[in-house]
Design an enzyme around this catalytic site. Structure first.
Site, PDB file in Angstrom:
ATOM      1  N   HIS A  87       0.824  -1.222   0.000  1.00  0.00           N
ATOM      2  CA  HIS A  87       0.000   0.000   0.000  1.00  0.00           C
ATOM      3  C   HIS A  87       0.856   1.270   0.000  1.00  0.00           C
ATOM      4  CE1 HIS A  87      -0.002  -0.245   4.565  1.00  0.00           C
ATOM      5  NE2 HIS A  87      -0.024   1.065   4.445  1.00  0.00           N
ATOM      6  N   ASP A 223       1.370  -7.757   2.251  1.00  0.00           N
ATOM      7  CA  ASP A 223       1.397  -6.314   1.987  1.00  0.00           C
ATOM      8  C   ASP A 223       2.841  -5.814   1.817  1.00  0.00           C
ATOM      9  OD1 ASP A 223       0.917  -3.620   1.813  1.00  0.00           O
ATOM     10  OD2 ASP A 223      -0.478  -3.545   3.500  1.00  0.00           O
ATOM     11  N   SER A 651       3.790   2.346   8.350  1.00  0.00           N
ATOM     12  CA  SER A 651       3.541   1.348   7.310  1.00  0.00           C
ATOM     13  C   SER A 651       4.825   1.056   6.561  1.00  0.00           C
ATOM     14  CB  SER A 651       2.514   1.866   6.309  1.00  0.00           C
ATOM     15  OG  SER A 651       1.243   1.786   6.867  1.00  0.00           O
TER      16      SER A 651
HETATM   17  N1  ARG Z   1      -4.732   0.528   7.239  1.00  0.00           N
HETATM   18  C1  ARG Z   1      -3.451   0.549   6.614  1.00  0.00           C
HETATM   19  C2  ARG Z   1      -2.610   1.680   7.103  1.00  0.00           C
HETATM   20  O1  ARG Z   1      -3.099   2.762   7.302  1.00  0.00           O
HETATM   21  C3  ARG Z   1      -3.533   0.748   5.142  1.00  0.00           C
HETATM   22  C4  ARG Z   1      -4.010  -0.404   4.419  1.00  0.00           C
HETATM   23  C5  ARG Z   1      -4.245  -0.083   2.973  1.00  0.00           C
HETATM   24  N2  ARG Z   1      -5.206  -1.029   2.490  1.00  0.00           N
HETATM   25  C6  ARG Z   1      -6.457  -0.737   2.135  1.00  0.00           C
HETATM   26  N3  ARG Z   1      -7.273  -1.735   1.960  1.00  0.00           N
HETATM   27  N4  ARG Z   1      -6.887   0.483   1.933  1.00  0.00           N
HETATM   28  O2  ARG Z   1      -1.424   1.558   7.243  1.00  0.00           O
END
Ligand code: ARG
Length: 716
Positions: A87, A223, A651
């Site tokens: 992501h 991911d 992330s």
């Molecule tokens: N919740 C994750 C974060 O903020 C991002 C994941 C991105 N994936 C998604 N399905 N939008 O680090």
């Protein structure tokens, strides 16, 4: 019987001791002073010097900020290979995708270096060093000083420190405030900007579970994506050139194939963006009732329209994939945060802290004089809300609602040049726009944007105090009888900003008259006028806030002076340590700390937006074709949880074991503790990581890009 009882007691005792790691996003330079003993007791075998050193290469040299801290990444080879989340590379993967080359669906692997794809604008920043400069910054500051003078003095001293530290180096230097401007640190960094895409799995692995599983555990998402840092032949940062060479970093992380167990030591280094752990009950209430409410309402309207469009074709799905994911991520975050803040009674807990603070502050006349009114001043700043509601709606519904207004605003500089009739500047501005519009229109659908514009202008009008309604809304009332869709239809017919062809002909021969008459340009200017009224009112009502927050935090830290404290996240490098562990999400349930490919295959739904899967992966699962990446239990572990304290910006951060080896990549937080950015929840809050063996299996066995594995240093 007796013996086993003793053993049981010991185990229970040890578990309790282990179960709670210290919360905290610690400054790496202070780990030796504040944390290393506790870390060593949890199983970390490193010294503080191996984690952060300015004399030798240390772990900090392998951890980088991606895109100025929107994400984190780690160096994993001597040739500049870098690992982050899928992501975090999503924008680039999407940007390089088309119906003919759908890297979102199929993944992308550069089988040789020449095939690696360049990404103008993407950056990787290394931390050279950090240093406490509080005394120098506050040298000319006095208690009695008003806030404006204080700010100017701080800025002046900071600029001097930055200039001296920079000297003749090519480094960037920045003084940042911590603890609400009670402390200041200098950060010296080096930024590279030739960052090429090396590989990404199909999104059925990299984004498996999609929006449904986002912010949740159990998870089965691979991911990750890979880039490579390039530099000039002399090793210095340089923009893209075919003569650039792979960068040789000071340090890179070895990768462990040993796996993790319950209670294994785990630490995460990275760039957490924002936490608000020092905010008061009043401010939490504002966050819930205004910031989150507005975000949820506005994005829901927008996301529904985009979702319908994305379902119409492969092209539309590719076009809006990145926009949708970005907006949806914090939409769901806000829903979860409000739920968590309520369920965990965070306001109540904050009120208890405030009561304790007031009692402490009133104990001596000196404290009373200094800290006695801090909480009242914070409350006073939130007495009025109309201007704050307007501010949040202006952000969500006008500036990042329909794209057309923000896009039109990019011609503002050209407009000024046209007004000044400055030929050279006109040509320069026009050229810059000419260069950028191709990329913009590649991922733009005017019809969808028109629908968003109608819906969000209507929402804004319904929710915001009339004082903050932009002037052009009167015309919508008058000429279109308040029909926002009819207005949007007309605007999109007439404007030059919704059509690449019209935009190109305008830029061939830019004229002020065209912009003066353009409905989108007129609306945009009217929006910015309103914005300045809103901002004026917001700063008037919150004038005392900075000072009050600074004093509250100073007082709290004085009150807790025997405890180690850490500053709120602000996109500077931090370290958090803890252990691998599962949790009790709700009554009568326990979530184990790891998932396996079995769970992936159970979740898979052919053709589903979130749970589609490549048949090849399922075939490999059935054949148990896991190679050297299998756990000792014979399965392939996909993700695991640890009790590290992370937030957005982390992330892509490396999860590192007690020997300093990479065991996973952090990628998410869990639904039960979405309030964690405001108050850490020791029993509930988890860091969700992809197991590094799932990453390597995908690269090696699934995608056949084993030349990349050969570059890494594997520890068996
Ligand atoms: N919740 C994750 C974060 O903020 C991002 C994941 C991105 N994936 C998604 N399905 N939008 O680090």
């Amino acid at each position: 019987m007796k013996n086993s009882f003793v053993v049981l007691l010991v185990i229970v005792f040890l578990l309790n001791l282990n179960a709670k790691a210290d919360e905290g996003m610690w400054l790496p330079s202070l780990v030796g002073k504040l944390n290393i003993q506790k870390m060593n007791s949890l199983g970390c075998k490193l010294t503080a010097e191996q984690i952060y050193s300015i004399n030798h290469s240390s772990l900090k040299d392998a951890v980088v900020a991606l895109d100025r801290g929107s994400c984190t990444a780690e160096m994993i080879s001597a040739d500049g290979l870098l690992l982050t989340n899928h992501h975090c590379g999503f924008g680039e993967i999407q940007e390089h995708s088309s119906v003919a080359h759908d890297y979102l669906t199929d993944g992308f692997w550069a089988m040789k270096r020449e095939d690696e794809l360049s990404n103008p604008g993407k950056t990787v920043t290394f931390l050279i060093r950090m240093e406490d400069v509080t005394d120098q910054v506050l040298k000319n500051v006095t208690e009695a000083m008003d806030e404006k003078t204080r700010f100017a003095k701080v800025r002046e001293a900071g600029a001097k420190i930055e200039k001296e530290a920079k000297g003749e180096t090519g480094y960037e230097t920045r003084v940042r405030s911590l603890f609400e401007s009670n402390k200041f640190y200098l950060f010296v960094t080096e930024t590279f900007n030739d960052i090429r895409l090396v590989g990404a799995p199909p999104q059925s692995i990299g984004k498996f579970g999609g929006e449904t599983d986002n912010w949740m555990w159990p998870r089965h998402t691979g991911d990750f994506s890979m880039f490579r840092v390039y530099c000039a032949p002399d090793g210095k940062p340089a923009t893209y050139s075919k003569d650039n060479v792979p960068y040789h970093p000071k340090n890179f992380l070895p990768i462990s194939l040993k796996g993790v167990e319950k209670n294994s030591f785990a630490m995460v280094m990275g760039y957490p963006g924002t936490t608000t752990r020092y905010r008061t009950s009043t401010e939490v209430k504002y966050m819930m009732d205004i910031v989150n409410e507005v975000r949820i309402t506005a994005r829901e309207a927008k996301l529904n329209i985009i979702k319908d469009f994305m379902a119409t074709s492969q092209k539309s799905r590719i076009q809006y994939a990145s926009k949708f994911a970005r907006s949806s991520n914090y939409y769901k975050y806000s829903i979860g945060q409000n739920k968590g803040l309520t369920a965990l009674n965070v306001i109540g807990k904050k009120q208890d802290i405030e009561k304790e603070f007031l009692k402490w502050a009133n104990e001596t006349p000196e404290r009373k004089a200094k800290y006695g009114s801090a909480l009242d001043s914070i409350q006073a700043a939130y007495k009025t809300s109309d201007e704050k509601i307007a501010f949040q709606y202006a952000r969500e519904a006008l500036l990042s609602g329909a794209e057309i207004f923000a896009f039109a605003s990019e011609s503002s500089s050209l407009y000024e040049s046209l007004k000044g009739n400055d030929k050279v500047k006109i040509e320069g501005d026009a050229e810059e726009l000419r260069r950028s519009i191709g990329e913009y229109f590649k991922d733009y659908d005017a019809n969808t944007d028109q629908k968003v514009a109608g819906a969000l202008l209507r929402l804004y009008a319904a929710k915001v105090n009339p004082r903050y309604i932009p002037g052009f809304f009167q015309e919508i009332d008058r000429k279109y009888k308040g029909n926002f869709d009819a207005y949007a239809k007309k605007l999109f017919e007439k404007t030059i900003f919704a059509d690449q062809g019209k935009m190109e002909s305008f830029l061939k021969k830019p004229s002020q008259k065209v912009l003066d008459k353009d409905m989108a340009f007129i609306a945009m200017r009217s929006i910015f006028q309103t914005l300045s009224t809103i901002q004026h009112d917001v700063s008037k009502t919150t004038a005392g806030l900075d000072r009050a927050r600074r004093l509250f935090v100073a007082g709290l830290n004085e009150m807790n002076k025997d405890k180690s404290v850490y500053p709120d996240a602000n996109s500077t490098m931090r370290l958090t340590y803890g252990i691998v562990d599962g949790y009790v999400p709700h009554d009568a349930a326990y979530y184990d700390y790891f998932t396996t490919l079995k769970g992936y295959s159970e979740k898979g739904i052919k053709g589903d937006v979130d749970f589609d899967f490549p048949q090849k992966l399922i075939d490999m699962y059935n054949a148990k074709d896991f190679g050297q990446y299998a756990d000792k239990d014979g399965t392939l572990h996909t993700c695991f949880t640890s009790n590290n304290d992370i937030t957005g910006g982390n992330s892509g951060s490396p999860v590192i074991n007690g020997d300093g080896e990479l065991i996973g990549i952090a990628f998410d937080g869990n639904w039960e503790a979405m309030s964690g950015d405001v108050a850490f929840e020791p029993d509930l809050q988890k860091c969700i990581n992809v197991d590094i063996r799932f990453v390597l299996w995908t690269i090696d066995k699934f995608a056949g890009a084993s030349h990349l594995i050969d570059e890494m240093k594997l520890i068996r």
